[in-house]
Scaffold this motif. Structure first.
Motif, PDB file in Angstrom:
ATOM      1  N   GLY A 129      71.062   0.062 -39.691  1.00  8.82           N
ATOM      2  CA  GLY A 129      70.533   0.392 -38.367  1.00  8.82           C
ATOM      3  C   GLY A 129      69.483  -0.594 -37.897  1.00  8.82           C
ATOM      4  O   GLY A 129      69.457  -0.974 -36.725  1.00  8.82           O
ATOM      5  N   ASP A 130      68.613  -1.066 -38.816  1.00  4.93           N
ATOM      6  CA  ASP A 130      67.554  -1.997 -38.428  1.00  4.93           C
ATOM      7  C   ASP A 130      68.138  -3.327 -37.981  1.00  4.93           C
ATOM      8  O   ASP A 130      67.814  -3.848 -36.909  1.00  4.93           O
ATOM      9  N   LEU A 131      69.020  -3.898 -38.788  1.00  3.23           N
ATOM     10  CA  LEU A 131      69.619  -5.187 -38.434  1.00  3.23           C
ATOM     11  C   LEU A 131      70.498  -5.053 -37.196  1.00  3.23           C
ATOM     12  O   LEU A 131      70.525  -5.941 -36.334  1.00  3.23           O
ATOM     13  N   MET A 132      71.219  -3.930 -37.088  1.00  2.00           N
ATOM     14  CA  MET A 132      72.083  -3.716 -35.927  1.00  2.00           C
ATOM     15  C   MET A 132      71.248  -3.632 -34.649  1.00  2.00           C
ATOM     16  O   MET A 132      71.614  -4.221 -33.622  1.00  2.00           O
ATOM     17  N   THR A 133      70.121  -2.932 -34.699  1.00  2.00           N
ATOM     18  CA  THR A 133      69.277  -2.810 -33.514  1.00  2.00           C
ATOM     19  C   THR A 133      68.675  -4.152 -33.133  1.00  2.00           C
ATOM     20  O   THR A 133      68.557  -4.479 -31.953  1.00  2.00           O
ATOM     21  N   ARG A 134      68.308  -4.941 -34.123  1.00  2.00           N
ATOM     22  CA  ARG A 134      67.754  -6.257 -33.823  1.00  2.00           C
ATOM     23  C   ARG A 134      68.792  -7.159 -33.152  1.00  2.00           C
ATOM     24  O   ARG A 134      68.454  -7.942 -32.264  1.00  2.00           O
ATOM     25  N   SER A 135      70.042  -7.050 -33.566  1.00  2.00           N
ATOM     26  CA  SER A 135      71.076  -7.905 -32.983  1.00  2.00           C
ATOM     27  C   SER A 135      71.580  -7.374 -31.649  1.00  2.00           C
ATOM     28  O   SER A 135      71.846  -8.150 -30.728  1.00  2.00           O
ATOM     29  N   VAL A 139      67.778  -8.926 -29.515  1.00  2.76           N
ATOM     30  CA  VAL A 139      68.216 -10.256 -29.068  1.00  2.76           C
ATOM     31  C   VAL A 139      68.463 -10.279 -27.557  1.00  2.76           C
ATOM     32  O   VAL A 139      67.987 -11.185 -26.866  1.00  2.76           O
ATOM     33  N   PRO A 140      69.184  -9.297 -26.974  1.00  2.96           N
ATOM     34  CA  PRO A 140      69.308  -9.293 -25.506  1.00  2.96           C
ATOM     35  C   PRO A 140      67.970  -9.150 -24.787  1.00  2.96           C
ATOM     36  O   PRO A 140      67.752  -9.774 -23.744  1.00  2.96           O
ATOM     37  N   GLU A 141      67.069  -8.328 -25.336  1.00  2.00           N
ATOM     38  CA  GLU A 141      65.759  -8.143 -24.698  1.00  2.00           C
ATOM     39  C   GLU A 141      64.969  -9.450 -24.691  1.00  2.00           C
ATOM     40  O   GLU A 141      64.367  -9.833 -23.678  1.00  2.00           O
ATOM     41  N   ALA A 142      64.969 -10.151 -25.806  1.00  6.31           N
ATOM     42  CA  ALA A 142      64.290 -11.444 -25.861  1.00  6.31           C
ATOM     43  C   ALA A 142      65.017 -12.464 -24.986  1.00  6.31           C
ATOM     44  O   ALA A 142      64.384 -13.360 -24.413  1.00  6.31           O
ATOM     45  N   GLY A 143      66.348 -12.332 -24.870  1.00  6.32           N
ATOM     46  CA  GLY A 143      67.103 -13.228 -24.006  1.00  6.32           C
ATOM     47  C   GLY A 143      66.684 -13.103 -22.550  1.00  6.32           C
ATOM     48  O   GLY A 143      66.630 -14.096 -21.814  1.00  6.32           O
ATOM     49  N   ILE A 325      62.885 -10.299 -34.219  1.00  5.67           N
ATOM     50  CA  ILE A 325      63.860 -11.366 -34.458  1.00  5.67           C
ATOM     51  C   ILE A 325      63.293 -12.395 -35.433  1.00  5.67           C
ATOM     52  O   ILE A 325      63.962 -12.806 -36.389  1.00  5.67           O
ATOM     53  N   GLU A 326      62.040 -12.824 -35.204  1.00 10.57           N
ATOM     54  CA  GLU A 326      61.417 -13.796 -36.090  1.00 10.57           C
ATOM     55  C   GLU A 326      61.135 -13.203 -37.461  1.00 10.57           C
ATOM     56  O   GLU A 326      61.045 -13.928 -38.448  1.00 10.57           O
ATOM     57  N   GLY A 327      60.994 -11.884 -37.537  1.00 12.82           N
ATOM     58  CA  GLY A 327      60.806 -11.246 -38.838  1.00 12.82           C
ATOM     59  C   GLY A 327      61.984 -11.449 -39.759  1.00 12.82           C
ATOM     60  O   GLY A 327      61.833 -11.482 -40.983  1.00 12.82           O
ATOM     61  N   VAL A 328      63.187 -11.611 -39.180  1.00 14.15           N
ATOM     62  CA  VAL A 328      64.375 -11.876 -39.995  1.00 14.15           C
ATOM     63  C   VAL A 328      64.216 -13.201 -40.724  1.00 14.15           C
ATOM     64  O   VAL A 328      64.660 -13.354 -41.865  1.00 14.15           O
TER      65      VAL A 328
END
Length: 612
Positions: A129-135, A139-143, A325-328
């Motif tokens: 869930g964590d990785l899925m939410t980040r992707s 990612v769209p929000e930062a985009g 995202i950068e935490g990854v």
């Protein structure tokens, strides 16, 4: 990279300085386009500032009774400035949005690359869930921050600077009237920023928790039904939703205070300019045109300021998303400590290995020592939960021993760089994924330069005869709505990838479990021929797999209880011999049977609770 503490079981979250560095690093990759965009918007802002000044001059000329010629020239200048605003704004916006799309695309590519390089234990501990939410969300929000926020904020800042400069040029005293808006804007924005980052990070983490809970409930639906755990899963779902609702309410509270407060401050500069300007006009210190120009400029300044402050909320969302995202990258930074040593061959060594899962309180492996020479085929059998799959994960480097050493060719496998580890060792389990792409694309994941002939040979080696009947051959689209494959066909694609990858060590964790007994036997024979000379660790759930191996390790309660060839273990008359006799219905004289055993015996053994 510095990080703030993540929620339990989640990936790290980068701190604010790290996010700023990442933002600047991305921006500098497109510095030429950024400079062009800034230049175009600067010209547009100057043209927009000229228009009110020309308007004020026209009013002064009209008041003074100037001729129509002068007025016409000023009017033409006004039209020209408006045309310049339109033209340069369009060009600047076009370049800015292309810049934003390129930066957004670059960020997405970097994120996917980092996510693919994450160590498997990190992903599993964090939860899907964590990785899925980040992707899918971060990612769209930062985009949006790059695509829309960066251009619009840049334009707004340029306009504020240019318009304020025009006011000070027209009348320094009236220009200083803009300072009246600074205290309320400073107080309101400082109050908001002090709370916003934590609020939006909590909201994002709550979204991740919802994804984890929903995913776990969906994956374990049968277990939930069997053990009547529905109430417990419902309660877990309600708790995560309540947490998200509380986080969302808090950010809504911040916006509800911040924006109305700002709205009340926007009218202050214009009102101050009119009051002060009126007094100065009656004293003869300024002209009516100057007052009008400055009044118009205050409105022009407040529009971009309003735009900037409106974007403050979205910037907080975007930077919170970028923090995750950068935490990854922080989670993926284990490569920095990778060893420069390389395995000399495919020898596998486990030396006094002990291991406990992060969520567990006791070891599941207890001092396991095992050596598999290069090129040997070892079958690992034992009861469910004995630690067979854990051994496989340690050998593949997916997990690291709590104590002891897991090595390939004399090198700790977990210390190898990820690319080198993937080249040296391959782990294949019952779970396989077929991507929505062509059959060729699904296969060349293992080796990008493989020829069509090599792809077909790999499919033939694993008995995937169905692939040769596809309408478009290797170009046939698979997955999704194109052509859904059954579990057995997906498993054959995974096995074909092994052949193409050509690793030194192959670990088969019940890799043929989805095939029927005859197909599994044929596939394993084909794989044995293809994998000749490589080290093979086979987690066996069918006894004929163990029978065909060079050696067999019987694992019980996290320890290697028996080790030897099939004949040696039969002679030992221990646990393996008992299993073999049970599989053959007590007929010990059939211990060497190969093709002659009835295939239904495996199914009968499984239905009776086969411990393998």
């Amino acid at each position: 990279m510095s990080t703030t503490a993540p929620a339990a079981g989640q990936l790290p979250v980068a701190d604010t300085p790290a996010v700023r560095r990442a933002f600047l690093r991305l921006l500098l990759t497109e510095k030429r386009r950024a400079a062009v965009a800034v230049g175009l918007h600067l010209v547009a802002a100057v043209a927009a500032a000229v228009a009110p000044l020309l308007l004020g001059e026209m009013l002064d000329r009209l008041t003074a009774g100037s001729g129509t010629g002068a007025i016409d020239r000023l009017a033409l200048g006004l039209v020209a400035s408006i045309a310049a605003v339109i033209g340069f704004t369009w060009a600047g916006t076009f370049v800015s949005h292309r810049l934003g799309e390129r930066l957004s695309a670059r960020m997405r590519v970097e994120f996917v690359d980092r996510a693919l390089r994450l160590p498997m234990p990190v992903v599993e501990q964090a939860g899907s869930g964590d990785l899925m939410t980040r992707s899918s969300a971060d990612v769209p929000e930062a985009g949006v921050l790059f695509r829309d926020g960066l251009p619009q904020i840049t334009v707004s800042i340029l306009k504020v600077i240019v318009f304020l400069g025009a006011m000070l040029w027209a009348s320094p005293l009236l220009g200083l009237c803009m300072l009246v808006v600074v205290p309320p804007l400073f107080i309101g924005t400082r109050w908001y920023l002090k709370r916003a980052r934590t609020g939006y990070l909590n909201e994002r983490q709550a979204e991740s928790a919802i994804g984890d809970t929903i995913g776990a409930s969906a994956d374990g639906a049968r277990t939930t039904e069997t053990y009547r755990l529905r109430d417990r899963r419902d309660a877990a779902g309600d708790a995560t939703v309540a947490r998200h609702w509380a986080a969302a309410r808090y950010t809504l509270f911040l916006r509800s205070v911040f924006f109305p407060f700002l709205d009340g401050a926007y009218a202050l500069p214009t009102a101050t300019v009119l009051l002060v300007g009126g007094a100065l006009y009656f004293d003869g210190a300024v002209t009516i045109g100057t007052v009008a120009s400055c009044a118009v400029l205050t409105r022009q300044i407040m529009f971009p300021i309003d735009h900037i402050l409106m974007w403050v909320e979205k910037v907080q969302r975007g930077f919170a998303a970028m923090s995750r995202i950068e935490g990854v990258a922080e989670a993926e930074d284990t490569e920095a400590n990778a060893t420069a040593e390389r395995p000399v061959d495919g020898t596998v060594d486990l030396i006094d290995v002990r291991y406990a899962y992060p969520s567990g309180t006791r070891d599941v492996l207890h001092g396991v020592t095992l050596s598999v020479p290069a090129g040997q085929r070892l079958a690992v059998v034992g009861p469910s939960g004995a630690g067979k799959s854990t051994l496989a994960r340690l050998i593949s480097g997916s997990d690291t021993p709590r104590e002891g050493r897991a090595a390939i060719g004399g090198v700790d496998v977990a210390a190898l760089p990820l690319d080198e580890r993937r080249r040296r060792v391959t782990l294949v389990t019952q779970e396989h994924h077929v991507f929505t792409a062509s059959l060729r694309d699904n296969l060349i994941l293992a080796r990008a330069d493989a020829s069509d002939a090599e792809l077909n040979d790999a499919l033939a080696a694993v008995g995937a005869d169905w692939a040769f009947d596809l309408p478009d051959g290797l170009d046939t689209a698979l997955g999704g709505k194109a052509r859904e494959l059954d579990a057995a066909s997906a498993q054959q694609i995974a096995l074909a990838r092994i052949i193409l990858a050509d690793p030194d060590v192959v670990i088969l964790d019940e890799a043929t479990a989805m095939l029927d007994p005859r197909a599994a036997r044929d596939t394993e024979r084909a794989l044995a021929a293809v994998l000749e000379g490589r080290t093979v660790i086979a987690i066996a759930h069918r006894l004929h797999t163990a029978h065909d191996a060079d050696r067999i390790a019987v694992v019980e309660d996290g320890r290697v209880a028996e080790l030897g060839s099939h004949d040696e273990l039969i002679a030992l008359d221990g646990h393996y011999a008992a299993l073999w006799r049970a599989w053959h219905g007590g007929a010990e004289n059939r211990a060497d049977a190969d093709d002659g055993e009835p295939e239904h015996r495996e199914e009968d053994l499984a239905s009776a609770g086969n411990p393998l």
